[in-house]
Design a protein around this motif. Structure first.
Motif, PDB file in Angstrom:
ATOM      1  N   LEU A  63      -3.444  -3.736  -8.582  1.00 25.98           N
ATOM      2  CA  LEU A  63      -3.767  -2.432  -7.515  1.00 25.98           C
ATOM      3  C   LEU A  63      -2.742  -1.432  -8.111  1.00 25.98           C
ATOM      4  CD1 LEU A  63      -3.704  -4.133  -4.196  1.00 25.98           C
ATOM      5  CD2 LEU A  63      -5.664  -2.998  -5.288  1.00 25.98           C
ATOM      6  N   GLU A  78      -3.002  -9.747  -8.153  1.00 26.74           N
ATOM      7  CA  GLU A  78      -4.039  -8.878  -7.491  1.00 26.74           C
ATOM      8  C   GLU A  78      -3.017  -7.676  -6.998  1.00 26.74           C
ATOM      9  OE1 GLU A  78      -6.742  -6.770  -5.116  1.00 26.74           O
ATOM     10  OE2 GLU A  78      -6.709  -8.286  -6.857  1.00 26.74           O
ATOM     11  N   GLN A  91       0.755  -1.280   0.050  1.00 24.35           N
ATOM     12  CA  GLN A  91       0.101  -0.112  -0.081  1.00 24.35           C
ATOM     13  C   GLN A  91       0.791   1.083  -0.089  1.00 24.35           C
ATOM     14  OE1 GLN A  91      -3.259   0.233  -0.371  1.00 24.35           O
ATOM     15  NE2 GLN A  91      -2.919   2.371  -0.705  1.00 24.35           N
TER      16      GLN A  91
END
Length: 417
Positions: free
Chosen positions: A315, A311, A279
Motif C-alpha cells: 500500500l 500488504e 491509511q
C-alpha cells in the motif's frame, strides 16, 4: 530428505523490549532503566530483557538447522504484534507448527514456507513464529541443496545471482557520540540512527535534534577521509509530528530545514510522524513526499510504524507514500515475504531497506543478509544489539563470506567452460 523431528531452545534477544507508549508519555530514564508504570499490554515494566526461542529442524541425514523467533524492540506499538511471550510461542509452535513441519520437503523452500505458515483457526500465526520457522527452513534448503541461503532465494524467485554489495546501516543506541565515532572510523555506509525517541532528545521545536544532525555531519568531515560520504539516517520515532504538529506542510518544512543544515549529504528521516492508522499514515506521508520532491530536497522519508506486513508495504509503495520502506523482518514474518517486499518496492521505484530490530539474534541477522543480498536491497541493518561493533561485524562478515563463495563458484564455473 525430510524433517524427522523439531526441537526448541530458549534464548535471549540482543537488547530489550521497550514500552514505546510509556516512553512517549515522558517516562524518566534513570541509568539504563525507565522509571514508571508500563502502558502497553504485555509489558511487566517499561524496559524488559528481550527473549527469543530457537527452533531446530532435525533432518533425515542427522543434521540440525536452526532459526530464531523474537519480537521487536517496540512491540505492541504502531500496529505490531504484542510483546514476545516465550511460553505462548513455545506452546503454539509445539502444538501447531511442529506437526506441519514433519515429513515436509525443505528443498521446495517457498512451498514449504507457505504450508507451515498457514493460518490457524482463521488467524495468522504470530509473526515471530513465521520469522523463525522460515529461517530454519531456508537453512535446511541451503544445507540439503549444498548452496548458500542467498542462492536458494535467487532460485526460488528466479533472480540472477547478486553481484553488488548491499550498503550497511548502523544504529547508535543511547551512546550516540561514542558510537558515531566508531561508525565513521569503520566507514559505515549509512549512519547513525540516533534513537531520537523522547522530547528530551528531540528538543523544543526540534532544536536538540538539529544540533545533533549538524554535529554528525561535522564529525564525519573531521574523522572520515575526503571521499567518505555516508548517508545520514535518523529515526525520530514520530517526534516531528509530536512536537510541531501533524500538518504535512509543516513537517515537510521542518525536514527541508534540517537537510539545509547538512549540504552535501543525503538525509534519511525515519518515522517523522505517527498519524494513528495505516491509511492516515499513507495519505499524509504521500503529501510529505510530494512536497519534498517538488522542492528537490536531498531529504528522504523512511516509513516504519504502521507499515509492518507485506500488504502494508504494498500500500505504501503503490501510493508513493515514502522514499524508502523499512522492511522490519520480525514484523513482516516469513522471510519469503521479506524477499517479496524488496521486489515489490523495486517494481514501484521505492527504496527497500531490510531492517529488523536490535532485539534479534546473530542467527536471524545472518539469514537476513542472504535475503537482502539475493534481492539486492538498497540497504540493510547491522544487527543485532545496540552497539556498533557486534552488529556491523556479524552482518558485514556474513556478506563478505557470501560474496567470496559466490565469486569462487563463478570462477570455478568459468574455468570449466
Amino acid at each position: 530428505m525430510k524433517i524427522d523431528d523439531v526441537i526448541l531452545a530458549p534464548g535471549n534477544g540482543a537488547f530489550f523490549y521497550d514500552d514505546q507508549a510509556a516512553i512517549r508519555q515522558g517516562a524518566r530514564q534513570e541509568g539504563f532503566i525507565y522509571v514508571g508504570e508500563p502502558i502497553t499490554p504485555g509489558f511487566s515494566s517499561i524496559r524488559v530483557p528481550a527473549s527469543s526461542l530457537s527452533i531446530g529442524l532435525v533432518l533425515s541425514d542427522g543434521a540440525v538447522v536452526w532459526g530464531d523467533m523474537m519480537g521487536v524492540q517496540y512491540s505492541g506499538a504502531g500496529g505490531r504484534d504484542p510483546v514476545f511471550d516465550p511460553g505462548t510461542i513455545c506452546d503454539l509452535t509445539s502444538r501447531i507448527v511442529s506437526p506441519r513441519l514433519l515429513d515436509l520437503d525443505p528443498t521446495r523452500y517457498v512451498e514449504a514456507c507457505t504450508k507451515v505458515c498457514q493460518p490457524f483457526e482463521g488467524e495468522r500465526l504470530p509473526l515471530s513464529i513465521e520469522y523463525g520457522v522460515t529461517q530454519a527452513l531456508l537453512s535446511a534448503a541451503a544445507h540439503l541443496c549444498r548452496k548458500t541461503m542467498a542462492e536458494i532465494i535467487c532460485s526460488e524467485f528466479n533472480l540472477p545471482l547478486p553481484r553488488h554489495i548491499v550498503p550497511i546501516y548502523c544504529q547508535s543506541g543511547d551512546a550516540r557520540d561514542l558510537n558515531v565515532d566508531k561508525m565513521i572510523l569503520k566507514g559505515v555506509n549509512v549512519l547513525p540512527h540516533g534513537l531520537i525517541n523522547s522530547r528530551q532528545k528531540f528538543g523544543i521545536n526540534g532544536g536538540t535534534f538539529i544540533d545533533f544532525v549538524s554535529w554528525v555531519a561535522k564529525r564525519t568531515r573531521e574523522l572520515g577521509p575526503p571521499d567518505y560520504h555516508p548517508v545520514l539516517h535518523f529515526d525520530v520515532y514520530g517526534w516531528i509530528g509530536q512536537e510541531i504538529g501533524l500538518q504535512p506542510q509543516r513537517i515537510a518544512d521542518f525536514i527541508c530545514n534540517v537537510a539545509d543544515t547538512v549540504p552535501g549529504f543525503t538525509l534519511n528521516i525515519e518515522s517523522p510522524a505517527d498519524f494513528g492508522s495505516t491509511q492516515a499514515q499513507i495519505e499524509n506521508y504521500a503529501q510529505i513526499v510530494s512536497i519534498l520532491d517538488g522542492r528537490g530536497s536531498s531529504a528522504r522519508i523512511v516509513v516504519d510504524e504502521r507499515c509492518n506486513t507485506l500488504e502494508d508495504i504494498r500500500l505504501f509503495a503503490e501510493a508513493k507514500a515514502t522514499h524508502l520502506v523499512q522492511i522490519k523482518t520480525p514484523d513482516v514474518g516469513s522471510l519469503t515475504d521479506t524477499a517479496r517486499a524488496v521486489l515489490l518496492c523495486k517494481s514501484n521505484n521505492v527504496g527497500a531497506y531490510v531492517g529488523g530490530s536490535c532485539t534479534e539474534t546473530d542467527l536471524s541477522a545472518r539469514a537476513s543478509v542472504h535475503v537482502s543480498v539475493a534481492t539486492q536491497a538498497d540497504m540493510m541493518l547491522a544487527k543485532p544489539g545496540m552497539g556498533v561493533d557486534e552488529g556491523f561485524s556479524i552482518v558485514g562478515n556474513e556478506q563478505n563470506r557470501l560474496f567470496a563463495m559466490l565469486d569462487h563458484r563463478r570462477a570455478h564455473t568459468n574455468s570449466l567452460s
